[in-house]
Write a protein that holds these residues in place. Structure first.
Motif, short mmCIF file in Angstrom:
data_model
loop_
_atom_site.label_atom_id
_atom_site.label_comp_id
_atom_site.label_asym_id
_atom_site.label_seq_id
_atom_site.Cartn_x
_atom_site.Cartn_y
_atom_site.Cartn_z
N UNK A 281 0.82 -1.21 0.00
CA UNK A 281 0.00 0.00 0.00
C UNK A 281 0.86 1.27 0.00
N UNK A 282 1.99 1.25 0.69
CA UNK A 282 2.89 2.41 0.67
C UNK A 282 3.40 2.65 -0.75
N UNK A 283 3.77 1.58 -1.43
CA UNK A 283 4.26 1.72 -2.81
C UNK A 283 3.15 2.21 -3.74
N UNK B 149 3.48 5.58 -5.98
CA UNK B 149 3.35 5.56 -7.44
C UNK B 149 2.26 6.51 -7.93
N UNK B 150 1.18 6.60 -7.14
CA UNK B 150 0.05 7.45 -7.54
C UNK B 150 0.32 8.92 -7.28
N UNK B 151 1.32 9.23 -6.48
CA UNK B 151 1.62 10.63 -6.18
C UNK B 151 0.56 11.28 -5.30
N UNK B 152 -0.06 10.51 -4.41
CA UNK B 152 -1.10 11.04 -3.56
C UNK B 152 -0.52 11.96 -2.48
N UNK B 153 -1.40 12.71 -1.83
CA UNK B 153 -0.98 13.59 -0.74
C UNK B 153 -0.61 12.78 0.49
#
Length: 355
Positions: free
Chosen positions: A112-114, A118-122
C-alpha cells in the motif's frame, strides 16, 4: 461429493484449505465496482493464497480426525478459517516489526505504501501503508470468525471450538504486547521465552489441535492434555523461526535475514548471546543489534558473535528437547490413526525446516 484424501499428505489437504479460502474470499468481493475497496480485496486475496505452510489448519484438521471426526467440507472450512486469523497476525506483526518482505513478496503495508507513492497522492506513503494494512488485518480477523461459524458444523460443536478460539485470540494479542515490552525491557531469556509461548506456540499448534479435538467432541480433560504436545512443539517451531530469521537464506525463507537484527527483536537466540558475552562483545552487540541501518557486513559480524557464544547451538538443543517432549506427549494421548502418524509427521516438519 466425496473427496478422497491420502491420509497423511499435507499437500492434498493444503489444496483443499486453499480452495475453501478462495471460495470464501471470492464471495466477499467489493460491495460494488466503484466502492473503492477493490485494492483491499485484491491485496488480501493474494496475501492469503500466495504462500504459507497451512500448519494451523493442518493441526486443527488432525485434532478433529484424532477424536473420531470424519473427513468432510465442514472441518476443512473450519480449519481453513484459522489461516485467516494467521493472516491478521502476520499483517499486524509486519507493521510492528517494520518488515518489508513476507513469503518472498512485499508485506501488505509495503504494497500500500508503494501504491501511494506511485500514484503521487498527498501525505506520507509510509503512514498510508501502515493504516491500510492495519485495516486489512482487522478485516482478516473478522472474516476468520465468519468463516468458522459458517462452516456447517452444528452450533454445540462450534460453541466448544469457539471457547478455545477466543482464548487463542487473547493470547496472541498478549504475546504481541509482551514482544513490544521485551524490546524495551531487560532482554532476558525468560521474557523471550514468555513471548514465544504466548505469541506463537499456543496459536500455531496448541489451540488449533485443541479446537479440532473439541469440535470432534473429545473429553475436556483430553483436550487440555493436548497442551503437553502443542506447547513444546510450538516453542520449538518459533525457536527454529528465530534461528532462520538470523541465519536463514532469504531465497529459501522468503523473508529478510536482516529484519530481526535491525529491529532488535528480543529473541531467545540473542538473549543467550548477550548473556554469554563479555563487556566488550556485549557493547558491540548493543551497537549492532537494533540499528535500522545495519548492513550485511554488520549482520555477518553479529552472526559470528552469536555462533561463537554458543547461543546458536544452545537454541538447537532447546528445539530438539522440546520436539522430543512433544512426541513423547503425543505417544500418551488416545488418538486414532491416521491422525497420530499425521501429527508426528507435522511435528517433524515444523522443526526440521529451512523456511
Amino acid at each position: 461429493m466425496t473427496v478422497t484424501v491420502v491420509p497423511t499428505d499435507p499437500a492434498l489437504l493444503r489444496d483443499r484449505f486453499d480452495a475453501a479460502l478462495a471460495a470464501f474470499l471470492s464471495e466477499r468481493g467489493p460491495g460494488g465496482p466503484d466502492d473503492g475497496t477493490g485494492p483491499v480485496h485484491a491485496v488480501l486475496h493474494q496475501f492469503v493464497l500466495a504462500g504459507g505452510k497451512r500448519l494451523r489448519p493442518l493441526f486443527c484438521y488432525w485434532g478433529w480426525r484424532g477424536f473420531g471426526g470424519p473427513d468432510g467440507t465442514p472441518i476443512v472450512t473450519a480449519a481453513a478459517a484459522l489461516e485467516l486469523f494467521h493472516a491478521f497476525a502476520l499483517i499486524h506483526d509486519d507493521i510492528l516489526d517494520r518488515s518489508d518482505r513476507r513469503r518472498g513478496r512485499p508485506t501488505v503495508h509495503r504494497v500500500f505504501a508503494d501504491r501511494h507513492a506511485r500514484a503521487g497522492w498527498r501525505g506520507d506513503p509510509e503512514a498510508y501503508g501502515r493504516q491500510a494494512a492495519l485495516l486489512c488485518g482487522d478485516l482478516c480477523a473478522t472474516w476468520s470468525a465468519q468463516m468458522f461459524h459458517g462452516c456447517g458444523l452444528d452450533p454445540e460443536r462450534l460453541r466448544r471450538g469457539h471457547a478455545l478460539l477466543a482464548r487463542m485470540r487473547a493470547e496472541v494479542i498478549a504475546g504481541e504486547y509482551l514482544d513490544v515490552a521485551a524490546a524495551a525491557g531487560d532482554g532476558s531469556v525468560e521474557s523471550a521465552l514468555a513471548v514465544v509461548r504466548l505469541k506463537t506456540a499456543r496459536y500455531t499448534v496448541t489451540r488449533p489441535v485443541q479446537v479440532g479435538a473439541a469440535l470432534a467432541g473429545a473429553d475436556p480433560d483430553v483436550v487440555a492434555a493436548l497442551a503437553g504436545f502443542g506447547d513444546p512443539l510450538g516453542d520449538a517451531f518459533q525457536l527454529r523461526d528465530d534461528l532462520l530469521g538470523v541465519f536463514g537464506d532469504p531465497a529459501v525463507t522468503g523473508k529478510s535475514n536482516l529484519d530481526d537484527l535491525r529491529e532488535g527483536k528480543p529473541t531467545v537466540l540473542l538473549a543467550l548471546a548477550r548473556k554469554a558475552a563479555g563487556p566488550a562483545v556485549a557493547a558491540r552487540l548493543r551497537a549492532l543489534v537494533g540499528d535500522p541501518a545495519l548492513d550485511p557486513a554488520g549482520a555477518a559480524e553479529v552472526r559470528g558473535i552469536v555462533a561463537a557464544s554458543g547461543a546458536r547451538a544452545a537454541v538447537e538443543r532447546m528445539i530438539r528437547s522440546r520436539a522430543d517432549a512433544a512426541l513423547a506427549a503425543l505417544d500418551g494421548l488416545p488418538l486414532a490413526e491416521p491422525a497420530r502418524a499425521a501429527l508426528a509427521d507435522l511435528a517433524t516438519r515444523a522443526v526440521d525446516r529451512r523456511r
